[in-house]
Design a protein around this motif. Structure first.
Motif, PDB file in Angstrom:
ATOM      1  N   PHE A 195    -106.984  61.026 -17.943  1.00 23.27           N
ATOM      2  CA  PHE A 195    -106.891  60.583 -16.547  1.00 23.27           C
ATOM      3  C   PHE A 195    -108.275  60.597 -15.900  1.00 23.27           C
ATOM      4  O   PHE A 195    -108.676  59.651 -15.213  1.00 23.27           O
ATOM      5  N   LEU A 200    -108.517  58.353 -12.790  1.00 19.14           N
ATOM      6  CA  LEU A 200    -107.137  58.256 -12.318  1.00 19.14           C
ATOM      7  C   LEU A 200    -106.611  59.620 -11.872  1.00 19.14           C
ATOM      8  O   LEU A 200    -107.085  60.669 -12.307  1.00 19.14           O
ATOM      9  N   HIS A 202    -103.736  62.273 -12.009  1.00 19.96           N
ATOM     10  CA  HIS A 202    -102.665  62.613 -12.948  1.00 19.96           C
ATOM     11  C   HIS A 202    -101.338  62.891 -12.239  1.00 19.96           C
ATOM     12  O   HIS A 202    -100.290  62.972 -12.883  1.00 19.96           O
ATOM     13  N   LYS A 204    -100.020  60.880 -10.033  1.00 19.47           N
ATOM     14  CA  LYS A 204     -99.401  59.599  -9.679  1.00 19.47           C
ATOM     15  C   LYS A 204     -98.937  58.843 -10.922  1.00 19.47           C
ATOM     16  O   LYS A 204     -99.505  58.980 -12.003  1.00 19.47           O
ATOM     17  N   LYS A 205     -97.910  58.035 -10.749  1.00 19.00           N
ATOM     18  CA  LYS A 205     -97.477  57.130 -11.806  1.00 19.00           C
ATOM     19  C   LYS A 205     -98.529  56.027 -11.955  1.00 19.00           C
ATOM     20  O   LYS A 205     -99.071  55.530 -10.960  1.00 19.00           O
ATOM     21  N   THR A 206     -98.790  55.642 -13.216  1.00 18.06           N
ATOM     22  CA  THR A 206     -99.840  54.662 -13.488  1.00 18.06           C
ATOM     23  C   THR A 206     -99.240  53.355 -13.988  1.00 18.06           C
ATOM     24  O   THR A 206     -98.523  53.331 -15.001  1.00 18.06           O
ATOM     25  N   VAL A 208    -100.312  49.689 -15.306  1.00 17.06           N
ATOM     26  CA  VAL A 208    -101.417  48.882 -15.813  1.00 17.06           C
ATOM     27  C   VAL A 208    -101.003  47.417 -15.787  1.00 17.06           C
ATOM     28  O   VAL A 208     -99.940  47.051 -16.307  1.00 17.06           O
ATOM     29  N   GLN A 233    -100.462  54.346  -8.743  1.00 18.11           N
ATOM     30  CA  GLN A 233    -101.804  53.789  -8.864  1.00 18.11           C
ATOM     31  C   GLN A 233    -101.771  52.622  -9.845  1.00 18.11           C
ATOM     32  O   GLN A 233    -101.021  52.635 -10.819  1.00 18.11           O
ATOM     33  N   VAL A 235    -103.907  49.901 -12.279  1.00 12.74           N
ATOM     34  CA  VAL A 235    -105.129  49.604 -13.029  1.00 12.74           C
ATOM     35  C   VAL A 235    -105.087  48.135 -13.425  1.00 12.74           C
ATOM     36  O   VAL A 235    -104.154  47.699 -14.103  1.00 12.74           O
ATOM     37  N   ASN A 257    -105.783  53.094  -4.356  1.00 11.59           N
ATOM     38  CA  ASN A 257    -104.820  53.159  -5.457  1.00 11.59           C
ATOM     39  C   ASN A 257    -104.973  52.033  -6.467  1.00 11.59           C
ATOM     40  O   ASN A 257    -104.141  51.882  -7.366  1.00 11.59           O
ATOM     41  N   THR A 274    -100.173  55.461 -19.384  1.00  9.55           N
ATOM     42  CA  THR A 274     -99.534  54.354 -18.672  1.00  9.55           C
ATOM     43  C   THR A 274     -98.030  54.568 -18.595  1.00  9.55           C
ATOM     44  O   THR A 274     -97.380  54.842 -19.610  1.00  9.55           O
TER      45      THR A 274
END
Length: 379
Positions: A195, A200, A202, A204-206, A208, A233, A235, A257, A274
């Motif tokens: 992360f 990023l 850690h 928060k839900k990521t 992509v 967040q 990406v 975010n 992810t």
């Protein structure tokens, strides 16, 4: 046993998947003890000017004009017309391939793109080299087939059934899965260090959002509006599209975010943290996601193999297909909040993903080569 062998792998830069598969196979053969493995972009080497023009057309195939044209080609090519195209394909890159064969003197030819010059040249005693094809999608077009290809390696039983409908003997088809990079067979743990490496949070839900090698992304603003920015967040991965990366970096510089990345070498690490992947339905990306049990949302599949890949995964309950930004955000929210839905995705992946495909293919080809040598020795 295999250290004196030479293997020539032919591929083409029409999408990242064909080239990546070729390199994965090359790495696998080298690990198996084959010292001489050569990966060649046959069409790029044979026709550099045409190749550059074709890359431009490839990008335009994502446009409103290009997509319908490609749809006509892909779905309008029946078995009869594909046979005529196949005869034409036999001569594409033939001159350059002869040069490669004379330079490397390979014992085996492998293709990860529909190209038939190698199979065609087998009619000449000096170039009668065992030839194998790895189909890099969850579907098959008649153009992949040629009567002098020794064996096909495919993603699923469904692809095998398609090839047999084209007249390929089922004994010449191996259902191995699609080769993906070695690291995906043993993915890293989800770690705080990873992360931090990508900047990023850690907690928060990521999500992509990746546009494949061309970096073509959906409407980010609409997707972001539809999500809860406090707990999610995003990406953005623009691939090799540096112009798009610079543009988006400026636009989202002040967004806490949203993070913009270009081409990611360590994509396995990013995918290990992810929670949901929004992307185009390239077969390699889908296979990698399946290996990690990452739920995927497939955006606006292009006609042809993208549509067929998307349909296959959706039919297994392993993907959502979205055409609009608001439906993407709805799907993301559902995936991140519904454990039962995530388990459904995981179950779908279990029915699709075949671990160790590259190793299975390499072992089978090497074993076949040993048998061929033994037969020649007996004669």
């Amino acid at each position: 046993m295999h250290n004196k062998m030479t293997i020539l792998i032919l591929t083409a830069h029409y999408g990242e998947g064909h080239v990546q598969t070729a390199q994965t196979l090359a790495d696998t053969f080298i690990e198996k003890g084959v010292q001489n493995v050569h990966v060649c972009d046959l069409y790029g080497e044979a026709y550099p000017a045409i190749h550059s023009f074709a890359q431009t057309l490839l990008k335009k195939s994502f446009s409103r004009l290009g997509a319908p044209l490609y749809k006509v080609f892909y779905y309008g090519t029946d078995k009869l017309s594909a046979k005529g195209l196949s005869y034409f394909y036999q001569h594409l890159g033939k001159k350059r391939l002869i040069e490669l064969l004379q330079a490397y003197r390979p014992d085996i030819i492998i293709t990860t793109f529909p190209m038939h010059a190698g199979a065609y040249l087998r009619s000449r005693p000096a170039f009668n080299i065992p030839t194998y094809t790895v189909i890099t999608d969850y579907c098959a077009h008649p153009l992949w087939t040629h009567p002098l290809i020794d064996k096909y390696y495919v993603a699923s039983q469904q692809v095998k059934n398609t090839l047999t409908s084209f007249g390929v003997n089922e004994n010449r088809i191996g259902v191995t899965g699609i080769p993906i990079r070695k690291g995906f067979n043993h993915p890293p743990d989800r770690s705080l260090e990873t992360f931090k490496k990508f900047g990023l949070d850690h907690t928060k839900k990521t999500v992509v959002i990746a546009g494949g090698g061309l970096g073509l992304l959906p409407d980010i603003d609409e997707i972001n509006k539809g999500l809860n920015a406090r707990s999610i967040q995003i990406v953005l991965v623009t691939g090799r599209n540096s112009e798009l990366k610079n543009q988006l970096s400026d636009v989202y510089r002040t967004y806490g975010n949203i993070k913009v990345l270009g081409y990611v070498d360590n994509i396995l690490e990013l995918m290990s943290v992810t929670d949901c992947l929004v992307t185009k339905p390239g077969a390699i990306t889908l296979t990698e996601a399946a290996s990690l049990n990452i739920p995927v949302i497939l955006v606006n599949p292009n006609p042809g193999q993208e549509t067929e890949n998307a349909r296959f995964f959706a039919s297994k309950g392993a993907a959502f297909i979205a055409s609009k930004a608001d439906s993407i955000s709805d799907y993301v929210s559902s995936i991140l909040s519904d454990e039962v839905l995530r388990q459904q995705f995981a179950k779908g992946y279990q029915s699709i993903y075949k671990r160790g495909a590259a190793l299975k293919i390499a072992d089978d080809i090497l074993e076949r080569n040993v048998h061929l040598r033994q037969q020649k020795g007996a004669n």
